[in-house]
Design an enzyme around this catalytic site. Structure first.
Site, short mmCIF file in Angstrom:
data_model
loop_
_atom_site.label_atom_id
_atom_site.label_comp_id
_atom_site.label_asym_id
_atom_site.label_seq_id
_atom_site.Cartn_x
_atom_site.Cartn_y
_atom_site.Cartn_z
N SER A 1 0.83 -1.22 0.00
CA SER A 1 0.00 0.00 0.00
C SER A 1 0.86 1.27 0.00
CB SER A 1 -0.99 0.00 1.18
OG SER A 1 -0.32 0.18 2.40
N MET B 1 10.58 -7.29 3.67
CA MET B 1 10.77 -8.06 4.90
C MET B 1 12.03 -8.91 4.88
SD MET B 1 8.20 -7.05 6.56
CE MET B 1 8.03 -8.17 7.94
N ILE C 1 15.95 -8.95 6.00
CA ILE C 1 17.08 -8.30 6.66
C ILE C 1 18.29 -8.45 5.76
CG2 ILE C 1 18.60 -8.29 8.68
CD1 ILE C 1 16.22 -9.37 10.25
N HIS D 1 8.59 3.09 8.72
CA HIS D 1 8.33 2.18 9.84
C HIS D 1 7.13 2.72 10.63
CE1 HIS D 1 9.35 -0.80 12.89
NE2 HIS D 1 9.07 0.14 13.78
N LEU E 1 18.78 -2.69 11.82
CA LEU E 1 17.36 -2.66 11.48
C LEU E 1 16.62 -1.49 12.16
CD1 LEU E 1 15.22 -4.51 10.01
CD2 LEU E 1 14.74 -5.45 12.27
N ASP E 2 15.85 -0.75 11.40
CA ASP E 2 14.97 0.31 11.91
C ASP E 2 15.70 1.33 12.78
OD1 ASP E 2 12.84 -1.01 10.68
OD2 ASP E 2 12.36 -2.16 12.47
C1 GRF Z 1 3.94 -0.60 6.67
O1 GRF Z 1 3.28 -0.43 7.91
C2 GRF Z 1 5.36 -0.13 6.75
O2 GRF Z 1 5.53 0.95 7.63
C3 GRF Z 1 6.08 -1.34 7.30
O3 GRF Z 1 5.45 -2.43 6.70
C4 GRF Z 1 4.12 -2.07 6.33
C5 GRF Z 1 4.01 -2.31 4.87
O4 GRF Z 1 2.71 -2.12 4.40
N1 GRF Z 1 7.50 -1.25 7.04
P1 GRF Z 1 2.44 -2.01 2.84
O5 GRF Z 1 3.03 -3.27 2.20
O6 GRF Z 1 3.11 -0.77 2.35
O7 GRF Z 1 0.96 -1.96 2.70
#
Ligand code: GRF
Length: 214
Positions: A15, A92, A94, A111, A146-147
Site C-alpha cells: 500500500s 521483509m 534483513i 516504519h 534494522l529500523d
Molecule cells: C507498513 O506499515 C510499513 O511501515 C512497514 O510495513 C508495512 C508495509 O505495508 N514497514 P504495505 O506493504 O506498504 O501496505
C-alpha cells in the site's frame, strides 16, 4: 528537469508503494517509479505494480546462497533501471551490511512507529502494551542496523482508548501514505541529505502532526 528515478522494494501488500505510484502520477511530482522489486512472487503488491504498468521484478531470496548475493542481485536490478533512490516499503528481508553501505544516503525505509520506540515487528501491539498515547510513523535512511537509521521525518497519531493493534495500524497507515510521498519529494528536491550520520533536512517541517481522524 530530469525526475528522480525511484526503485521500490516490497514483500507484501504494497500500500505504501501504491501511494508512491499515485503521487508520481502527478506531472509536477519530481520523482518517477523506475521499478519495483519483490522477493515474494505472490505478494499482492506485485500484482498492483504490474497493473500500474511499472517494471516489476521478482527476485526470490531462496534462490541465493547467502544474503549478500541476494542483495547484490537486487541492487543490480535497481541499477539496471537507473535508480537514484531506493524506497523500502514493507520489504521483509534483513540485509547484509553490503546493501546499506552501497546505497548509503540513497535508501529510505518507512516504519509504523515513532522510532527509536518500537523497532522490529508487531509494533502497534508493542505501542498499545507500553501504554503510549501517541504513536505514528517514521521515514529514515537505511543503515545496517534494522529500523535505526537517521530519522528524516515523523508523523504523529493518537493512540485511542480501545484501540487494537489493527485499528492503530490502520490509523498509522493512512499517515504513512501521506508521509512517504512527501519525503521522497523532498529528497528529489535536494532537501534531504545524509551527513555525518545524521539526516539534514532543509526548508520543510519534519514533525508532521496530521489532523486527527475519527
Ligand atoms: C507498513 O506499515 C510499513 O511501515 C512497514 O510495513 C508495512 C508495509 O505495508 N514497514 P504495505 O506493504 O506498504 O501496505
Amino acid at each position: 528537469m530530469a525526475k528522480l528515478k525511484l526503485g521500490i522494494l516490497i514483500s507484501g501488500r504494497g500500500s505504501n508503494m501504491a501511494a508512491l505510484i499515485e503521487a508520481a502520477r502527478d506531472p509536477g511530482y519530481p520523482a518517477e517509479i523506475a521499478c519495483v522489486v519483490s522477493n515474494v512472487a505472490s505478494a499482492a503488491g506485485v500484482a498492483t505494480a504490474r497493473g500500474a504498468e511499472i517494471a516489476t521484478t521478482v527476485i526470490p531470496h531462496k534462490d541465493f546462497a547467502d544474503r549478500e548475493s541476494f542483495d547484490r542481485a537486487v541492487s543490480a536490478e535497481l541499477e539496471r533501471h537507473g535508480v537514484g533512490l531506493v524506497a523500502f516499503a514493507g520489504f521483509m528481508r534483513i540485509q547484509s551490511p553490503w546493501f546499506p553501505q552501497h546505497w548509503a544516503g540513497r535508501a529510505l525505509n518507512i516504519h509504523p512507529s515513532l522510532l527509536p520506540a518500537f523497532p522490529g515487528l508487531k509494533v502497534q501491539q508493542q505501542a498499545i502494551d507500553a501504554g503510549v498515547r501517541v504513536s505514528g510513523c517514521t521515514v529514515h535512511f537505511v543503515t545496517p542496523e534494522l529500523d535505526s537509521g537517521p530519522i528524516i521525518a515523523q508523523a504523529a497519531v493518537p493512540v485511542l482508548a480501545g484501540d487494537t493493534a489493527d485499528s492503530l495500524a490502520a490509523r498509522i497507515l493512512r499517515q504513512e501514505h501521506r508521509l512517504y510521498p512527501l519525503v521522497v519529494r523532498w529528497f528529489a528536491e535536494g532537501r534531504v541529505l545524509l551527513k555525518d550520520g545524521r539526516a539534514e533536512v532543509s526548508g520543510v517541517p519534519t514533525t508532521l502532526l496530521f489532523s486527527p481522524e475519527p
